[in-house]
Motif scaffolding. Structure first.
Motif, PDB file in Angstrom:
ATOM      1  N   ALA A  89       0.990  -1.240   0.120  1.00 17.64           N
ATOM      2  CA  ALA A  89       0.031  -0.016  -0.162  1.00 17.64           C
ATOM      3  C   ALA A  89       0.987   1.323   0.101  1.00 17.64           C
ATOM      4  O   ALA A  89       0.513   2.361  -0.745  1.00 17.64           O
ATOM      5  CB  ALA A  89      -1.008  -0.005   1.185  1.00 17.64           C
ATOM      6  N   GLU A  90       1.990   1.180   0.716  1.00 15.79           N
ATOM      7  CA  GLU A  90       3.028   2.493   0.901  1.00 15.79           C
ATOM      8  C   GLU A  90       3.680   2.766  -0.570  1.00 15.79           C
ATOM      9  O   GLU A  90       3.658   3.700  -0.955  1.00 15.79           O
ATOM     10  CB  GLU A  90       3.906   2.483   1.709  1.00 15.79           C
ATOM     11  N   ASP A  91       3.868   1.427  -1.249  1.00 15.84           N
ATOM     12  CA  ASP A  91       4.473   1.661  -2.525  1.00 15.84           C
ATOM     13  C   ASP A  91       3.600   2.339  -3.465  1.00 15.84           C
ATOM     14  O   ASP A  91       4.124   2.749  -4.393  1.00 15.84           O
ATOM     15  CB  ASP A  91       4.971   0.247  -2.827  1.00 15.84           C
ATOM     16  N   LEU A  92       2.319   1.952  -3.349  1.00 16.32           N
ATOM     17  CA  LEU A  92       1.109   2.473  -4.234  1.00 16.32           C
ATOM     18  C   LEU A  92       0.636   3.834  -4.160  1.00 16.32           C
ATOM     19  O   LEU A  92      -0.200   4.452  -4.690  1.00 16.32           O
ATOM     20  CB  LEU A  92       0.108   1.654  -4.330  1.00 16.32           C
ATOM     21  N   GLY A  93       1.435   4.677  -3.159  1.00 14.82           N
ATOM     22  CA  GLY A  93       1.008   5.882  -2.657  1.00 14.82           C
ATOM     23  C   GLY A  93       0.205   5.870  -1.562  1.00 14.82           C
ATOM     24  O   GLY A  93      -0.411   6.807  -1.243  1.00 14.82           O
ATOM     25  N   GLY A  94       0.043   4.894  -0.668  1.00 12.72           N
ATOM     26  CA  GLY A  94      -0.991   4.970   0.210  1.00 12.72           C
ATOM     27  C   GLY A  94      -0.394   5.400   1.807  1.00 12.72           C
ATOM     28  O   GLY A  94       0.691   6.058   1.602  1.00 12.72           O
ATOM     29  N   PRO A  95      -1.044   4.905   2.639  1.00 14.52           N
ATOM     30  CA  PRO A  95      -0.643   5.373   4.094  1.00 14.52           C
ATOM     31  C   PRO A  95       0.786   4.779   4.331  1.00 14.52           C
ATOM     32  O   PRO A  95       1.055   3.631   3.847  1.00 14.52           O
ATOM     33  CB  PRO A  95      -1.628   4.900   5.020  1.00 14.52           C
ATOM     34  N   THR A  96       1.534   5.281   5.208  1.00 12.36           N
ATOM     35  CA  THR A  96       2.763   4.837   5.621  1.00 12.36           C
ATOM     36  C   THR A  96       2.562   3.393   6.468  1.00 12.36           C
ATOM     37  O   THR A  96       1.302   3.421   7.228  1.00 12.36           O
ATOM     38  CB  THR A  96       3.404   5.873   6.613  1.00 12.36           C
ATOM     39  N   VAL A  97       3.312   2.449   6.629  1.00 14.59           N
ATOM     40  CA  VAL A  97       3.169   1.357   7.229  1.00 14.59           C
ATOM     41  C   VAL A  97       2.843   1.662   8.634  1.00 14.59           C
ATOM     42  O   VAL A  97       3.701   2.404   9.585  1.00 14.59           O
ATOM     43  CB  VAL A  97       4.486   0.485   7.006  1.00 14.59           C
ATOM     44  N   GLY A  98       1.972   1.387   9.126  1.00 12.88           N
ATOM     45  CA  GLY A  98       1.664   1.457  10.764  1.00 12.88           C
ATOM     46  C   GLY A  98       0.386   2.287  10.814  1.00 12.88           C
ATOM     47  O   GLY A  98      -0.288   2.329  11.729  1.00 12.88           O
ATOM     48  N   ASP A  99       0.237   3.148   9.812  1.00 15.81           N
ATOM     49  CA  ASP A  99      -0.933   4.022  10.018  1.00 15.81           C
ATOM     50  C   ASP A  99      -2.172   3.297   9.766  1.00 15.81           C
ATOM     51  O   ASP A  99      -3.224   3.628  10.394  1.00 15.81           O
ATOM     52  CB  ASP A  99      -0.897   5.122   9.099  1.00 15.81           C
ATOM     53  N   ALA A 100      -2.327   2.517   8.627  1.00 16.80           N
ATOM     54  CA  ALA A 100      -3.498   1.550   8.472  1.00 16.80           C
ATOM     55  C   ALA A 100      -3.019  -0.049   8.599  1.00 16.80           C
ATOM     56  O   ALA A 100      -2.301  -0.469   7.775  1.00 16.80           O
ATOM     57  CB  ALA A 100      -3.944   1.675   7.032  1.00 16.80           C
ATOM     58  N   LEU A 101      -3.547  -0.479   9.746  1.00 20.54           N
ATOM     59  CA  LEU A 101      -3.126  -1.925  10.137  1.00 20.54           C
ATOM     60  C   LEU A 101      -3.818  -2.976   9.442  1.00 20.54           C
ATOM     61  O   LEU A 101      -3.014  -3.787   9.191  1.00 20.54           O
ATOM     62  CB  LEU A 101      -3.488  -2.103  11.830  1.00 20.54           C
ATOM     63  N   GLU A 102      -4.684  -2.838   8.706  1.00 21.19           N
ATOM     64  CA  GLU A 102      -5.466  -3.834   7.935  1.00 21.19           C
ATOM     65  C   GLU A 102      -5.750  -3.055   6.367  1.00 21.19           C
ATOM     66  O   GLU A 102      -6.321  -2.071   6.179  1.00 21.19           O
ATOM     67  CB  GLU A 102      -6.689  -4.289   8.512  1.00 21.19           C
ATOM     68  N   VAL A 103      -4.981  -3.613   5.422  1.00 22.15           N
ATOM     69  CA  VAL A 103      -5.243  -3.270   4.039  1.00 22.15           C
ATOM     70  C   VAL A 103      -5.789  -4.330   3.141  1.00 22.15           C
ATOM     71  O   VAL A 103      -5.518  -5.256   3.080  1.00 22.15           O
ATOM     72  CB  VAL A 103      -3.979  -2.953   3.392  1.00 22.15           C
ATOM     73  N   SER A 104      -7.128  -4.140   2.798  1.00 20.07           N
ATOM     74  CA  SER A 104      -7.865  -5.139   1.929  1.00 20.07           C
ATOM     75  C   SER A 104      -7.348  -5.393   0.723  1.00 20.07           C
ATOM     76  O   SER A 104      -6.745  -4.278   0.142  1.00 20.07           O
ATOM     77  CB  SER A 104      -9.156  -4.938   2.240  1.00 20.07           C
TER      78      SER A 104
END
Length: 346
Positions: free
Chosen positions: A222-237
């Motif tokens: 998710a972070e590589d795709l431009g999403g939240p930093t690791v730890g900000d969103a604990l569950e990525v569907s």
């Protein structure tokens, strides 16, 4: 014994004054200043009574001296004896007409004073009991803390005694052994520690791999795709990874596919789309997990040396934020592990 109306009236006034004083004392809490003032008034009253008693004793002594010089001297002259009798009668009449300042023998005033003093003592005792109860609760709490500290101290002392005894036994056994036997024992102990360390390392490696594959990989993707930093969103569907992220790092809304006219063609397209989406999602997660595994393996093999990074990835940034690795001071494309055991080794 009959009591006069004046005495009854005085007793009633005393009772009323006493009740008013009790009400005033109930409205105001008992304080140290009030007790000191009350004790000071009692001392002043006692001193005044003592002075009054002393004055009456002095007057009585003077009357005795006068009587011993004039009244008790029996004269042969009848007129002198008459004059002495008149003076004695006048003195006795003045004493009888004077008002007694002290209560008579059968008066109930001493009993009332005793009741008042007893009531005051009871109130002071209640206050003292309350203060003592609070202090007792504090002392009990402190006692529990001290007992817990004592148990801890005894446990520490017992462990130290056992450790000292163990060291002494080991030293005594080593002294009896030959150097070759000591070397064999040390080698066996070291092999045992190495086996335990290998076993613990293997278990830790399995847990780390499971954490990376199941939890960390989606967040890194998710972070590589431009999403939240690791730890900000604990569950990525998977749906979030499929839709991607906006320029502001917010998840995009999933696109609704257009419905074709042919129903059979629609089912074939949906089947192919699901296969492609599953492959893409699996590739994204697996790529992130593979990148972390490869990076960790390279860092472990390099030891204190730096490794060259192929690109600026979420995995390398995560390791740096987690205080596991650090960038080169002058080159952000080089990375190495932090030497955790240096302070312990020194």
């Amino acid at each position: 014994m009959e009591v006069s109306e004046d005495t009854v009236q005085r007793i009633q006034e005393f009772v009323q004054n006493r009740q008013a004083a009790e009400k005033e004392s109930a409205r105001e809490p008992l304080r140290a200043t009030n007790l000191q003032a009350y004790a000071h008034r009692l001392d002043e009253t006692l001193r005044e009574l003592q002075e009054q008693v002393q004055r009456q004793e002095d007057e009585l002594n003077k009357l005795r001296e006068i009587g011993s010089h004039g009244l008790l001297d029996i004269s042969n002259d009848p007129w002198v004896r008459v004059a002495q009798a008149r003076r004695a009668k006048k003195a006795y009449d003045s004493l009888l007409q004077s008002e007694d300042e002290l209560p008579p023998t059968g008066s109930i005033l001493p009993s009332l004073l005793a009741v008042a003093d007893t009531s005051q003592l009871i109130k002071e005792s209640k206050v003292s009991v309350t203060v003592t109860a609070e202090k007792l609760s504090t002392d009990r709490e402190r006692l529990r803390v001290e007992e817990a500290n004592l148990r801890d101290s005894r446990a520490i002392a017992s462990g130290l005694r056992e450790r000292i005894q163990q060291i002494r036994s080991t030293n005594a056994r080593k002294q009896k052994q030959t150097p070759s036997q000591v070397a064999q024992d040390v080698a066996k102990e070291q092999k045992k520690k190495n086996k335990e360390l290998d076993r613990a390392s293997a278990a830790l490696k399995v847990s780390l791999d499971s954490f990376i594959d199941e939890t960390l990989a989606p967040m890194l993707a998710a972070e590589d795709l431009g999403g939240p930093t690791v730890g900000d969103a604990l569950e990525v569907s998977d749906a979030t990874l499929k839709a991607g992220y906006t320029a502001h790092g917010n998840p995009k809304k999933p696109k609704q596919p257009a419905e074709p006219e042919n129903g059979a063609q629609q089912r074939i397209d949906q089947f192919l789309q699901r296969n492609n989406d599953s492959l893409n999602l699996t590739n994204k997660r697996e790529a992130a997990a593979t990148e972390v595994h490869e990076l960790l393996d390279a860092l472990l093999e390099a030891g204190n040396s730096y490794v060259d990074l192929k690109r600026d990835s979420a995995a390398s940034r995560f390791l740096v934020r987690s205080k596991v690795a650090q960038f080169h001071p002058r080159d952000a494309r080089r990375l190495r592990l932090i030497d955790f055991g240096r302070s312990l080794g020194n």
